[in-house]
Design a protein around this motif. Structure first.
Motif, PDB file in Angstrom:
ATOM      1  N   GLY A  85       0.818  -1.214   0.000  1.00 19.48           N
ATOM      2  CA  GLY A  85       0.000   0.000   0.000  1.00 19.48           C
ATOM      3  C   GLY A  85       0.845   1.253   0.000  1.00 19.48           C
ATOM      4  N   ILE A  86       1.946   1.233   0.727  1.00 20.69           N
ATOM      5  CA  ILE A  86       2.846   2.380   0.773  1.00 20.69           C
ATOM      6  C   ILE A  86       3.530   2.572  -0.581  1.00 20.69           C
ATOM      7  N   ILE A  87       3.940   1.468  -1.190  1.00 23.94           N
ATOM      8  CA  ILE A  87       4.577   1.547  -2.512  1.00 23.94           C
ATOM      9  C   ILE A  87       3.598   2.126  -3.537  1.00 23.94           C
ATOM     10  N   GLU A  88       2.353   1.667  -3.495  1.00 27.85           N
ATOM     11  CA  GLU A  88       1.333   2.152  -4.428  1.00 27.85           C
ATOM     12  C   GLU A  88       1.096   3.649  -4.250  1.00 27.85           C
ATOM     13  N   ALA A  89       0.999   4.094  -3.006  1.00 25.83           N
ATOM     14  CA  ALA A  89       0.782   5.518  -2.742  1.00 25.83           C
ATOM     15  C   ALA A  89       2.003   6.337  -3.150  1.00 25.83           C
ATOM     16  N   SER A  90       3.189   5.777  -2.919  1.00 24.25           N
ATOM     17  CA  SER A  90       4.420   6.473  -3.294  1.00 24.25           C
ATOM     18  C   SER A  90       4.489   6.675  -4.803  1.00 24.25           C
ATOM     19  N   ASP A  91       4.135   5.636  -5.570  1.00 25.33           N
ATOM     20  CA  ASP A  91       4.128   5.753  -7.032  1.00 25.33           C
ATOM     21  C   ASP A  91       3.163   6.840  -7.496  1.00 25.33           C
ATOM     22  N   GLN A  92       2.074   7.002  -6.771  1.00 25.03           N
ATOM     23  CA  GLN A  92       1.048   7.964  -7.161  1.00 25.03           C
ATOM     24  C   GLN A  92       1.437   9.401  -6.845  1.00 25.03           C
ATOM     25  N   PHE A  93       2.112   9.617  -5.704  1.00 28.15           N
ATOM     26  CA  PHE A  93       2.322  10.989  -5.243  1.00 28.15           C
ATOM     27  C   PHE A  93       3.756  11.506  -5.365  1.00 28.15           C
ATOM     28  N   THR A  94       4.733  10.633  -5.563  1.00 27.54           N
ATOM     29  CA  THR A  94       6.115  11.091  -5.694  1.00 27.54           C
ATOM     30  C   THR A  94       6.298  12.121  -6.816  1.00 27.54           C
ATOM     31  N   PRO A  95       5.632  11.972  -7.984  1.00 23.55           N
ATOM     32  CA  PRO A  95       5.802  12.980  -9.042  1.00 23.55           C
ATOM     33  C   PRO A  95       5.365  14.388  -8.639  1.00 23.55           C
ATOM     34  N   PHE A  96       4.595  14.498  -7.546  1.00 19.48           N
ATOM     35  CA  PHE A  96       4.095  15.802  -7.127  1.00 19.48           C
ATOM     36  C   PHE A  96       4.825  16.338  -5.896  1.00 19.48           C
ATOM     37  N   GLY A  97       6.003  15.802  -5.631  1.00 20.37           N
ATOM     38  CA  GLY A  97       6.816  16.349  -4.555  1.00 20.37           C
ATOM     39  C   GLY A  97       6.579  15.731  -3.198  1.00 20.37           C
ATOM     40  N   ILE A  98       5.939  14.565  -3.142  1.00 19.79           N
ATOM     41  CA  ILE A  98       5.751  13.847  -1.873  1.00 19.79           C
ATOM     42  C   ILE A  98       6.808  12.747  -1.794  1.00 19.79           C
ATOM     43  N   LEU A  99       7.759  12.908  -0.899  1.00 18.54           N
ATOM     44  CA  LEU A  99       8.852  11.951  -0.771  1.00 18.54           C
ATOM     45  C   LEU A  99       8.584  11.016   0.410  1.00 18.54           C
ATOM     46  N   ILE A 100       8.551   9.729   0.150  1.00 19.81           N
ATOM     47  CA  ILE A 100       8.211   8.745   1.168  1.00 19.81           C
ATOM     48  C   ILE A 100       9.423   7.853   1.439  1.00 19.81           C
TER      49      ILE A 100
END
Length: 346
Positions: A85-100
């Motif tokens: 779930g964390i990987i999926e969310a990271s793939d979705q939001f990393t392009p918008f400046g959310i670093l996990i």
């Protein structure tokens, strides 16, 4: 109706001012005369202008860091879906400046939890998303985050020490009541019940409390209830302890396992040649699903670890990107899984 998109140039032309003036009004920087501000403000209200926070963050090259502290999925398979779930969310939001960034700790070692939490805090994230399983140590971490002014969001397990903490997961006490309701429907009126904790964590007590509360509210309930904690570190030792427990409590033939390890109890009973039991447990681990299909486990309660972890990151990302408020708690539905509907969840 789809609203028309307006650029700064469009707004400037409609207000009769320069693009620089509109930019200063929108971003609240620099000096703007009262007359010019009123003209721009009037146009913005007429077109119901809403800024695009994602575009604004990209333009400013703004990033937000979310650090996730959770048990190592290689050491406990329950946490594999949470990591997904964390990987999926990271793939979705990393392009918008959310670093996990993830910090895995050994769920059997308190020192590992403290080491990883200290490393996560040392990096000064914008927020810490945490799945705590050690109560006193988690309280220490929450206190450290409070001192460092690092917000904390909890998922899966709730720690009752900071009322302002945000929690995402199931209503644990209510899930215990659901398990009790199921148990009541499938056992005899005088059958003994054991509440089994395997590698007990703080949240399991909430499930036990809900389970016991359900039966206490029934005046005609005559069930003897016993609570027992086992450690699964050594299989032979675990099986021996189960055997001793069964010999000491021959009247008990119904078992509520408060975590994902119901399959371990089934396997211990199989070695003991004991098959006249009713077992209710949690979570869609492969061995649990197998025993559910074989009838060795009657019901599983699905805690949705992947959904919990994904929602944790999702809510935080939307808070940073869109300014959305964070819910004080997000209780997920309590799904009852049987051999007839399990394939819909796989």
């Amino acid at each position: 109706m789809i609203k028309e998109k307006y650029t700064i140039k469009d707004i400037a032309q409609m207000a009769g001012v320069s693009k620089g003036t509109v930019d200063r009004v929108l971003h609240k920087r620099g000096k703007v005369s009262k007359h010019a501000f009123e003209k721009v403000d009037k146009v913005l209200k007429e077109i119901d202008y809403k800024p695009n926070p994602i575009a604004r963050n990209l333009k400013r090259n703004k990033t937000y860091s979310i650090h996730v502290l959770l048990p190592d999925p290689n050491k406990d398979p329950y946490w594999i879906p949470a990591n997904e779930g964390i990987i999926e969310a990271s793939d979705q939001f990393t392009p918008f400046g959310i670093l996990i960034r993830k910090y895995f700790y050994d769920p059997a070692e308190k020192s590992s939890f403290m080491e990883q939490s200290e490393e996560a805090i040392r990096s000064r994230p914008d927020v810490l998303l945490m799945a705590p399983i050690f109560e006193s140590e988690s309280q220490v971490v929450l206190g450290q985050c409070c001192e460092a002014k690092i917000p904390v969001v909890l998922f899966n397990n709730h720690i009752n020490c900071f009322k302002e903490q945000i929690f995402i997961g199931q209503d644990l006490k209510q899930s215990g009541r659901v398990a009790a309701s199921l148990m009541e429907k499938i056992i005899g009126k005088n059958d003994g019940i054991a509440i089994i904790h395997i590698n007990k964590e703080p949240h399991m007590q909430s499930k036990e409390n809900g389970f016991i509360e359900f039966f206490k509210e029934r005046s005609d309930s005559k069930h003897i209830m016993v609570s027992k904690t086992f450690n699964s570190a050594e299989k032979n030792c675990f099986n021996h302890e189960v055997s001793q427990f069964i010999k000491s409590n021959p009247e008990i033939n119904a078992f509520f396992v408060t975590n994902s390890k119901a399959y371990m109890l089934v396997e211990a009973f199989q070695e003991l040649k004991k098959d006249d039991v009713v077992i209710i447990g949690y979570d869609l681990l492969k061995p649990n699903i197998m025993h559910l299909g074989q009838g060795n486990i009657k019901f599983l309660i699905h805690q949705k670890p992947k959904r919990q972890a994904f929602l944790g990151v999702n809510y935080l990302a939307e808070h940073f990107l869109f300014g959305k408020s964070l819910p004080p708690h997000e209780f997920l539905p309590i799904d009852v899984i049987t051999s007839e509907n399990v394939h819909y969840y796989l």
